[in-house]
Structures are given as structure tokens and as C-alpha cells.
Design a protein around this motif. Structure first.
Motif, PDB file in Angstrom:
ATOM      1  N   ALA A  95      -0.414  -2.298   1.769  1.00 55.52           N
ATOM      2  CA  ALA A  95      -0.627  -1.448   2.936  1.00 55.52           C
ATOM      3  C   ALA A  95      -1.431  -0.198   2.617  1.00 55.52           C
ATOM      4  O   ALA A  95      -1.748   0.583   3.496  1.00 55.52           O
ATOM      5  CB  ALA A  95       0.729  -1.047   3.521  1.00 55.52           C
ATOM      6  N   ASP A  96      -1.753  -0.005   1.337  1.00 54.81           N
ATOM      7  CA  ASP A  96      -2.314   1.294   0.943  1.00 54.81           C
ATOM      8  C   ASP A  96      -3.830   1.371   1.031  1.00 54.81           C
ATOM      9  O   ASP A  96      -4.445   2.274   0.467  1.00 54.81           O
ATOM     10  CB  ASP A  96      -1.850   1.638  -0.472  1.00 54.81           C
ATOM     11  CG  ASP A  96      -2.205   0.529  -1.464  1.00 54.81           C
ATOM     12  OD1 ASP A  96      -2.818  -0.477  -1.048  1.00 54.81           O
ATOM     13  OD2 ASP A  96      -1.874   0.683  -2.652  1.00 54.81           O
ATOM     14  N   LEU A  97      -4.457   0.392   1.694  1.00 50.83           N
ATOM     15  CA  LEU A  97      -5.904   0.354   1.865  1.00 50.83           C
ATOM     16  C   LEU A  97      -6.650   0.091   0.568  1.00 50.83           C
ATOM     17  O   LEU A  97      -7.858   0.253   0.499  1.00 50.83           O
ATOM     18  CB  LEU A  97      -6.425   1.667   2.496  1.00 50.83           C
ATOM     19  CG  LEU A  97      -5.985   1.933   3.930  1.00 50.83           C
ATOM     20  CD1 LEU A  97      -6.250   3.390   4.297  1.00 50.83           C
ATOM     21  CD2 LEU A  97      -6.729   1.015   4.892  1.00 50.83           C
ATOM     22  N   GLN A  98      -5.935  -0.334  -0.495  1.00 50.17           N
ATOM     23  CA  GLN A  98      -6.635  -0.690  -1.730  1.00 50.17           C
ATOM     24  C   GLN A  98      -7.252  -2.076  -1.603  1.00 50.17           C
ATOM     25  O   GLN A  98      -8.241  -2.375  -2.241  1.00 50.17           O
ATOM     26  CB  GLN A  98      -5.684  -0.644  -2.935  1.00 50.17           C
ATOM     27  CG  GLN A  98      -5.242   0.773  -3.290  1.00 50.17           C
ATOM     28  CD  GLN A  98      -4.648   0.853  -4.694  1.00 50.17           C
ATOM     29  OE1 GLN A  98      -3.458   0.654  -4.875  1.00 50.17           O
ATOM     30  NE2 GLN A  98      -5.481   1.146  -5.673  1.00 50.17           N
ATOM     31  N   ASP A  99      -6.601  -2.930  -0.788  1.00 47.90           N
ATOM     32  CA  ASP A  99      -7.139  -4.269  -0.539  1.00 47.90           C
ATOM     33  C   ASP A  99      -7.961  -4.236   0.737  1.00 47.90           C
ATOM     34  O   ASP A  99      -7.574  -3.607   1.715  1.00 47.90           O
ATOM     35  CB  ASP A  99      -5.996  -5.279  -0.341  1.00 47.90           C
ATOM     36  CG  ASP A  99      -5.131  -5.405  -1.577  1.00 47.90           C
ATOM     37  OD1 ASP A  99      -5.665  -5.231  -2.683  1.00 47.90           O
ATOM     38  OD2 ASP A  99      -3.926  -5.674  -1.421  1.00 47.90           O
ATOM     39  N   ALA A 200      -9.854   2.793  -4.565  1.00 46.62           N
ATOM     40  CA  ALA A 200      -8.835   3.717  -5.068  1.00 46.62           C
ATOM     41  C   ALA A 200      -7.847   3.987  -3.940  1.00 46.62           C
ATOM     42  O   ALA A 200      -8.178   3.863  -2.756  1.00 46.62           O
ATOM     43  CB  ALA A 200      -9.474   5.003  -5.527  1.00 46.62           C
ATOM     44  N   ARG A 201      -6.633   4.323  -4.280  1.00 45.69           N
ATOM     45  CA  ARG A 201      -5.639   4.656  -3.282  1.00 45.69           C
ATOM     46  C   ARG A 201      -6.090   5.895  -2.523  1.00 45.69           C
ATOM     47  O   ARG A 201      -6.453   6.903  -3.120  1.00 45.69           O
ATOM     48  CB  ARG A 201      -4.302   4.923  -3.965  1.00 45.69           C
ATOM     49  CG  ARG A 201      -3.126   4.612  -3.091  1.00 45.69           C
ATOM     50  CD  ARG A 201      -1.852   4.902  -3.864  1.00 45.69           C
ATOM     51  NE  ARG A 201      -0.858   3.845  -3.718  1.00 45.69           N
ATOM     52  CZ  ARG A 201      -0.124   3.683  -2.634  1.00 45.69           C
ATOM     53  NH1 ARG A 201      -0.276   4.486  -1.606  1.00 45.69           N
ATOM     54  NH2 ARG A 201       0.754   2.708  -2.564  1.00 45.69           N
ATOM     55  N   LYS A 202      -6.079   5.797  -1.192  1.00 46.22           N
ATOM     56  CA  LYS A 202      -6.607   6.904  -0.400  1.00 46.22           C
ATOM     57  C   LYS A 202      -5.503   7.904  -0.085  1.00 46.22           C
ATOM     58  O   LYS A 202      -5.669   9.109  -0.217  1.00 46.22           O
ATOM     59  CB  LYS A 202      -7.178   6.319   0.889  1.00 46.22           C
ATOM     60  CG  LYS A 202      -7.994   7.286   1.700  1.00 46.22           C
ATOM     61  CD  LYS A 202      -8.850   6.511   2.694  1.00 46.22           C
ATOM     62  CE  LYS A 202      -9.528   7.423   3.697  1.00 46.22           C
ATOM     63  NZ  LYS A 202     -10.146   6.634   4.771  1.00 46.22           N
TER      64      LYS A 202
END
Ligand code: UDP
Ligand code: MG
Length: 321
Positions: A95-99, A200-202
């Protein structure tokens, strides 16, 4: 039945969710497929659930959500999500927008047209700190050796599965790191990978600390041992026990014969308990018997388990559920 299910396990990701939801919508609606997004809130204590509620309210036909009671870990979140899917092809995504959701169309195609059971993302170029990328390399190497699967990145959060795969695997503990191995164990062999774009994790921070490596290794040992010996524990425990018992037995024979020999020759003898072989004999025999008993108990557990033979169905045609 939908064409696509997207399962998103999350723990305290309030900032990322609206952006992620919008991005998925943009990509998947342009594919012209029916889809559902299943958010699994793993006991967040920020406002993630509130955000999810508003996402569901906005688009109730597509967005679904499950909230776990307390933080139970990513594997449990996936387990709950998998149970709820109704899609023909199932995706998992962090869910962290890394994918990146942009990978969905190609992975979907690989499942539907190239015939893969599972397509695992490969973060070839990673945007994570070195403390994470280096141990991960070692990890993947061991996992490759243990499983024989030619994957570079077992633990990528972005994966695509045929529906049957998520309904057959039994994921618990911290097994999410080894989903491809779990799938392999229940008979799915067409397991491929696709290089995926990683970022990268935003917002927020990683949810896994150093214990990830210890737990990860222990889980891998469990998977490998249970896979090899889970149905026949006596073969491993019995073998070890027997070997130890043999060493103990021959140590005992040696002590006895040696003493008799010295007596016969009229030489001075020492007490049996002063002979180092005595202690080797003692430990080996005790340990040997214990391993044996562990094997028996294991066999009894296997036999007494109410056993419906597992049938690993490959596909279903025109059958509901
Ligand atoms: N996650 C979860 N439960 C947990 C820990 C993590 O559902 O107990 C989710 C997290 O919110 C994220 C995904 O699992 O969506 C991957 O976690 P994270 O990004 O922290 O791992 P990393 O990318 O650092 O390996
Ligand atoms: Mg992450």
C-alpha cells in the motif's frame, strides 16, 4: 466473478491510500476489465480505516475492505484478502506506493496468455537502503537453492496469481516472503517473474525491522522441512535417533570390552565413570531415544489428523465456488 482482484495489505498507510486508489482506478479502468480492490487493514492505529471507508463509500461496486482485529502481520492480512477474492486473476500489492499499478496490464497478460500460474515482481532496480538490499540478496539466493525456483525476488509485494493459486495456498506466520514456494508445494509449476518498476517509500516508514531476517530464515527452514518430512516425520527423527543410538551402543560396547580386556591382562583398570566414552554413550543413547520418540509422536499426529486428502485442482470451468 470479476476479471481482476487486487488485494492490498496495509498497516498505517493513511497518506498513501487515496493516491494509490486513484492510480489503480486509472490503470485498471483503462484495461476495460471488471475488477475489485480489497483493502485489508491489518489493525492500523492511524486513520487508514477512515480513509478506506471513504474509498468504499465513493465506489462501493469496486472497493471492498476487511479490517483485522489488531496487527496480525502481512501474511494474515493476505490470507484474509485471498479468502475474499472473486477475481479470475488476483494481484497483491503493497500500500505504500513502492509498487506501481502500471505493471498490472502486462502481468495480467502473462497470466491469461502466457499461461503462468503466478507472476512475481522483480524489483531489479530497488529504491531501498543498503541495509535491506544486501541481506535480501542472500535471502533470495538461499530461497532459490532451497526451492529450485528461478526467481530473483521472492518477497516482492507485487504479484499476480491465477485464482486457483490463492485459493489453494495456506499462508500464515510470515510466509508472505515465500508465496512462490507455497504455490510450488501445492503443485503449481508455471511460476514466472517480471521486472517491475520500484519507487522509494513516499510516506510513512517501513513496518519491518531487523527481526525480518531472523524470522524470515526460520520460516524458510520450516517450509523446507515440513515440505520434505511433514508427512513422514519418522524418516528424519528416526534416522537421527537411530544414528545416535548406534554411537551410544558402540561406545558402551567399547567401554565394556576395554575393561574386560584390561582385567584379563591383569592391568590396572579405571572406573567406567572415569572413561570419557561413558558420557558419550550416555548422552547419545538418551538423545537417540528422544529423537525416536519425537518421530513416533510426529507419526501419530500425522495419522490422527482428520485427514481429507488434499486435491490440488488446476482450473475450474463453469463451476461456482
Ligand atoms: N504491512 C501489513 N502488516 C504489517 C506490516 C506491513 O499489512 O504488520 C503492509 C504494509 O502496510 C505495506 C506492506 O505490508 O503495505 C509492505 O510493508 P513495508 O512497505 O513496510 O515493507 P518493505 O517495503 O519495507 O519491505
Ligand atoms: Mg514498502
Amino acid at each position: 466473478m470479476k476479471d481482476i482482484s487486487i488485494v492490498i495489505p496495509l498497516y498505517n498507510e493513511e497518506e498513501s491510500l487515496p493516491e494509490l486508489g486513484a492510480w489503480i482506478d486509472r490503470v485498471v479502468s483503462s484495461m476495460g476489465k471488471s475488477y475489485e480492490v480489497i483493502y485489508v487493514d491489518d489493525g492500523s492505529n492511524d486513520s487508514s480505516w477512515k480513509v478506506i471507508e471513504s474509498l468504499v463509500a465513493k465506489n462501493p461496486d469496486v472497493v471492498h475492505a476487511i479490517k483485522l482485529r489488531g496487527n496480525q502481520g502481512k501474511s494474515q492480512a493476505l490470507r484474509a484478502g485471498f479468502a475474499a477474492t472473486r477475481g479470475d486473476v488476483v494481484f497483491t500489492m503493497d500500500a505504500d506506493l513502492q509498487d506501481s499499478p502500471d505493471e498490472i496490464p502486462e502481468m495480467y497478460r502473462m497470466i491469461k496468455e502466457d499461461g503462468y500460474d503466478l507472476v512475481s515482481g522483480w524489483k531489479k532496480k530497488r529504491y531501498d537502503p543498503l541495509s535491506k538490499t544486501i541481506p535480501t540478496k542472500l535471502f533470495n539466493y538461499v530461497a532459490r537453492r532451497a526451492s529450485g525456483l528461478k526467481l530473483h525476488d521472492f518477497n516482492c509485494g507485487l504479484k499476480a496469481y491465477r485464482h486457483e493459486v490463492v485459493k489453494s495456498i495456506d499462508i500464515y506466520g510470515e510466509m508472505h516472503r515465500y508465496v512462490p514456494m507455497l504455490a510450488q508445494q501445492v503443485g503449481f509449476s508455471r511460476i514466472g517473474e517480471k521486472v517491475v518498476h520500484h519507487r522509494a517509500r513516499k510516506y510513512g516508514h517501513t513496518k519491518f525491522g531487523l527481526e525480518r531476517f531472523i524470522n524470515g530464515m526460520l520460516d524458510m527452514i520450516s517450509i523446507v522441512v515440513i515440505n520434505r518430512f511433514g508427512r513422514r516425520p519418522m524418516h528424519i527423527f528416526g534416522a537421527i535417533g537411530f544414528l545416535m543410538f548406534l554411537i551410544g551402543f558402540f561406545s558402551a560396547a567399547y567401554i565394556g570390552l576395554h575393561k574386560l580386556y584390561l582385567l584379563y591382562m591383569g592391568e590396572p583398570t579405571i572406573l567406567v565413570t572415569d572413561n570419557p566414552w561413558f558420557y558419550i554413550m550416555l548422552t547419545m543413547m538418551i538423545l537417540g531415544v528422544q529423537f525416536f520418540v519425537a518421530g513416533f509422536i510426529g507419526e501419530m499426529l500425522v495419522k490422527s489428523r482428520h485427514h481429507t486428502p488434499e486435491v490440488h485442482i488446476d482450473r475450474k470451468l463453469n463451476i461456482n465456488q
